[in-house]
Design a protein around this motif. Sequence first.
Motif, PDB file in Angstrom:
ATOM      1  N   TYR A 155       0.832  -1.192   0.000  1.00 22.67           N
ATOM      2  CA  TYR A 155       0.000   0.000   0.000  1.00 22.67           C
ATOM      3  C   TYR A 155       0.875   1.253   0.000  1.00 22.67           C
ATOM      4  O   TYR A 155       2.019   1.226   0.453  1.00 22.67           O
ATOM      5  CB  TYR A 155      -0.905   0.016   1.243  1.00 22.67           C
ATOM      6  CG  TYR A 155      -1.769  -1.209   1.388  1.00 22.67           C
ATOM      7  CD1 TYR A 155      -3.043  -1.252   0.836  1.00 22.67           C
ATOM      8  CD2 TYR A 155      -1.310  -2.331   2.077  1.00 22.67           C
ATOM      9  CE1 TYR A 155      -3.841  -2.374   0.965  1.00 22.67           C
ATOM     10  CE2 TYR A 155      -2.104  -3.460   2.208  1.00 22.67           C
ATOM     11  CZ  TYR A 155      -3.364  -3.478   1.654  1.00 22.67           C
ATOM     12  OH  TYR A 155      -4.152  -4.590   1.776  1.00 22.67           O
ATOM     13  N   SER A 156       0.295   2.333  -0.506  1.00 25.49           N
ATOM     14  CA  SER A 156       0.963   3.629  -0.429  1.00 25.49           C
ATOM     15  C   SER A 156       0.813   4.192   0.980  1.00 25.49           C
ATOM     16  O   SER A 156      -0.271   4.128   1.566  1.00 25.49           O
ATOM     17  CB  SER A 156       0.363   4.598  -1.443  1.00 25.49           C
ATOM     18  OG  SER A 156       0.578   4.145  -2.765  1.00 25.49           O
ATOM     19  N   VAL A 157       1.907   4.735   1.511  1.00 26.14           N
ATOM     20  CA  VAL A 157       1.941   5.195   2.898  1.00 26.14           C
ATOM     21  C   VAL A 157       2.513   6.611   2.936  1.00 26.14           C
ATOM     22  O   VAL A 157       3.459   6.932   2.201  1.00 26.14           O
ATOM     23  CB  VAL A 157       2.806   4.248   3.766  1.00 26.14           C
ATOM     24  CG1 VAL A 157       2.889   4.749   5.197  1.00 26.14           C
ATOM     25  CG2 VAL A 157       2.250   2.832   3.732  1.00 26.14           C
ATOM     26  N   ARG A 158       1.942   7.463   3.812  1.00 30.84           N
ATOM     27  CA  ARG A 158       2.446   8.820   4.018  1.00 30.84           C
ATOM     28  C   ARG A 158       2.596   9.094   5.509  1.00 30.84           C
ATOM     29  O   ARG A 158       1.739   8.720   6.306  1.00 30.84           O
ATOM     30  CB  ARG A 158       1.486   9.867   3.417  1.00 30.84           C
ATOM     31  CG  ARG A 158       1.183   9.683   1.955  1.00 30.84           C
ATOM     32  CD  ARG A 158       0.543  10.945   1.361  1.00 30.84           C
ATOM     33  NE  ARG A 158      -0.595  11.408   2.127  1.00 30.84           N
ATOM     34  CZ  ARG A 158      -1.852  11.033   1.903  1.00 30.84           C
ATOM     35  NH1 ARG A 158      -2.121  10.147   0.954  1.00 30.84           N
ATOM     36  NH2 ARG A 158      -2.842  11.526   2.625  1.00 30.84           N
ATOM     37  N   CYS A 167       6.637   9.753   1.394  1.00 27.68           N
ATOM     38  CA  CYS A 167       5.627   8.965   0.681  1.00 27.68           C
ATOM     39  C   CYS A 167       6.336   7.715   0.180  1.00 27.68           C
ATOM     40  O   CYS A 167       7.301   7.814  -0.594  1.00 27.68           O
ATOM     41  CB  CYS A 167       5.036   9.744  -0.487  1.00 27.68           C
ATOM     42  SG  CYS A 167       4.096  11.204  -0.027  1.00 27.68           S
ATOM     43  N   VAL A 234      -0.873   7.736   7.277  1.00 31.30           N
ATOM     44  CA  VAL A 234      -1.956   7.578   6.302  1.00 31.30           C
ATOM     45  C   VAL A 234      -1.632   6.398   5.387  1.00 31.30           C
ATOM     46  O   VAL A 234      -0.561   6.356   4.770  1.00 31.30           O
ATOM     47  CB  VAL A 234      -2.153   8.852   5.466  1.00 31.30           C
ATOM     48  CG1 VAL A 234      -3.275   8.648   4.444  1.00 31.30           C
ATOM     49  CG2 VAL A 234      -2.474  10.039   6.369  1.00 31.30           C
ATOM     50  N   ILE A 235      -2.558   5.443   5.306  1.00 30.57           N
ATOM     51  CA  ILE A 235      -2.417   4.271   4.445  1.00 30.57           C
ATOM     52  C   ILE A 235      -3.502   4.324   3.389  1.00 30.57           C
ATOM     53  O   ILE A 235      -4.695   4.404   3.714  1.00 30.57           O
ATOM     54  CB  ILE A 235      -2.525   2.966   5.260  1.00 30.57           C
ATOM     55  CG1 ILE A 235      -1.513   2.955   6.396  1.00 30.57           C
ATOM     56  CG2 ILE A 235      -2.318   1.753   4.350  1.00 30.57           C
ATOM     57  CD1 ILE A 235      -1.702   1.801   7.369  1.00 30.57           C
ATOM     58  N   GLU A 236      -3.113   4.265   2.121  1.00 24.55           N
ATOM     59  CA  GLU A 236      -4.077   4.300   1.023  1.00 24.55           C
ATOM     60  C   GLU A 236      -4.398   2.874   0.573  1.00 24.55           C
ATOM     61  O   GLU A 236      -3.513   2.150   0.127  1.00 24.55           O
ATOM     62  CB  GLU A 236      -3.521   5.098  -0.155  1.00 24.55           C
ATOM     63  CG  GLU A 236      -3.281   6.568   0.145  1.00 24.55           C
ATOM     64  CD  GLU A 236      -2.778   7.324  -1.062  1.00 24.55           C
ATOM     65  OE1 GLU A 236      -2.749   6.728  -2.160  1.00 24.55           O
ATOM     66  OE2 GLU A 236      -2.405   8.499  -0.917  1.00 24.55           O
ATOM     67  N   THR A 237      -5.674   2.489   0.711  1.00 22.21           N
ATOM     68  CA  THR A 237      -6.135   1.191   0.238  1.00 22.21           C
ATOM     69  C   THR A 237      -6.950   1.401  -1.044  1.00 22.21           C
ATOM     70  O   THR A 237      -7.121   2.517  -1.512  1.00 22.21           O
ATOM     71  CB  THR A 237      -6.991   0.488   1.293  1.00 22.21           C
ATOM     72  OG1 THR A 237      -8.251   1.176   1.435  1.00 22.21           O
ATOM     73  CG2 THR A 237      -6.280   0.481   2.647  1.00 22.21           C
ATOM     74  N   GLU A 240     -10.300   3.213   0.532  1.00 23.82           N
ATOM     75  CA  GLU A 240     -10.321   4.374   1.406  1.00 23.82           C
ATOM     76  C   GLU A 240      -8.916   4.695   1.888  1.00 23.82           C
ATOM     77  O   GLU A 240      -7.959   3.968   1.611  1.00 23.82           O
ATOM     78  CB  GLU A 240     -11.223   4.101   2.617  1.00 23.82           C
ATOM     79  CG  GLU A 240     -10.753   2.918   3.442  1.00 23.82           C
ATOM     80  CD  GLU A 240     -11.677   2.581   4.583  1.00 23.82           C
ATOM     81  OE1 GLU A 240     -12.559   3.395   4.870  1.00 23.82           O
ATOM     82  OE2 GLU A 240     -11.503   1.511   5.185  1.00 23.82           O
ATOM     83  N   GLU A 241      -8.814   5.805   2.606  1.00 24.26           N
ATOM     84  CA  GLU A 241      -7.582   6.164   3.288  1.00 24.26           C
ATOM     85  C   GLU A 241      -7.744   5.891   4.773  1.00 24.26           C
ATOM     86  O   GLU A 241      -8.714   6.323   5.385  1.00 24.26           O
ATOM     87  CB  GLU A 241      -7.246   7.645   3.078  1.00 24.26           C
ATOM     88  CG  GLU A 241      -6.716   7.967   1.701  1.00 24.26           C
ATOM     89  CD  GLU A 241      -6.183   9.389   1.630  1.00 24.26           C
ATOM     90  OE1 GLU A 241      -6.405  10.163   2.585  1.00 24.26           O
ATOM     91  OE2 GLU A 241      -5.534   9.726   0.621  1.00 24.26           O
ATOM     92  N   CYS A 243      -6.449   6.706   8.295  1.00 23.65           N
ATOM     93  CA  CYS A 243      -5.689   7.744   8.988  1.00 23.65           C
ATOM     94  C   CYS A 243      -5.539   7.369  10.457  1.00 23.65           C
ATOM     95  O   CYS A 243      -6.541   7.205  11.163  1.00 23.65           O
ATOM     96  CB  CYS A 243      -6.388   9.096   8.849  1.00 23.65           C
ATOM     97  SG  CYS A 243      -6.536   9.670   7.143  1.00 23.65           S
TER      98      CYS A 243
END
Length: 270
Positions: A155-158, A167, A234-237, A240-241, A243
């Motif tokens: 997953y993308s993570v911030r 990021c 913040v994890i982007e699935t 949804e995101e 937080c």
Amino acid sequence: MRGTVPEFYYPDIAFLVNFFFDYLLLFLVRYLGRLNAKRQRMILSAAIGSLFAVFATIVGVRGIFLPIHFVLGGAILCAIAFGKKKIKRNMLTLFVCAFVMGGMLYVLSSFITGISAGKELIPTAVVLGILTVIAAFALCLLSKIRRESAKTPIYSVRFCIGEDSFCCKGLLDTGNGLYEPFGKKPVLLLVSAKFKMPLEKFCDERPEKTRFIPYRAVGTPEGMLLGVELNELVIETDQEEICLEKIPAAYSDSGGGNLYQVILHPDFFL
């Protein structure tokens, strides 16, 4: 033209029955697709789908409008429960589950109807054979869908460490059992060397944010990782995101390569 409603049709009972089966189908889609849908969204989706089915029965959907009704209903269920991303795959899983469940219920109801009438409309061997074929087909197709969905648990993570913003990619590792010892919070594991200097600098500037995470590994029965408390993660699935606030993060020089730079704790998705 308005359809003919069955003489003994009870909308309230029909709503409850449809709601139960819609929620069961959505649960199967979530499980097979390894999705992170919230229960509230699944309940809302099942309720709207049930209302849609009751309305279609009262109006009398038939002919060419029947397949349109099924496709539109499936799209609504999946969009509400799981979001618009990968909706085609989720709809395929939903329809396969509905086909299998509907086929098995039809065969069983025909068999039970024959028994209650004093005769077997369908021989027992035929019933068992049909159920076996349906179950085998379903298991093969659904296991394929589940394997495909499990190929990339990344997953993308911030997040920010002090004033440094990052990021990156995070790998969901179900074997990650690291918890911060005092708050018992799950730990984000930083496995890229680019995090080391910003983390050490932040620990020097903000010692109150420093966290020490105990761990065990092969060859290290008792170890300690240097970490900090992140203000936000913040994890982007696909749907949804996620937080999260005040999440401990620890650095490890295990190295994730180009595929991922952090390891995510499974509790982040609960």
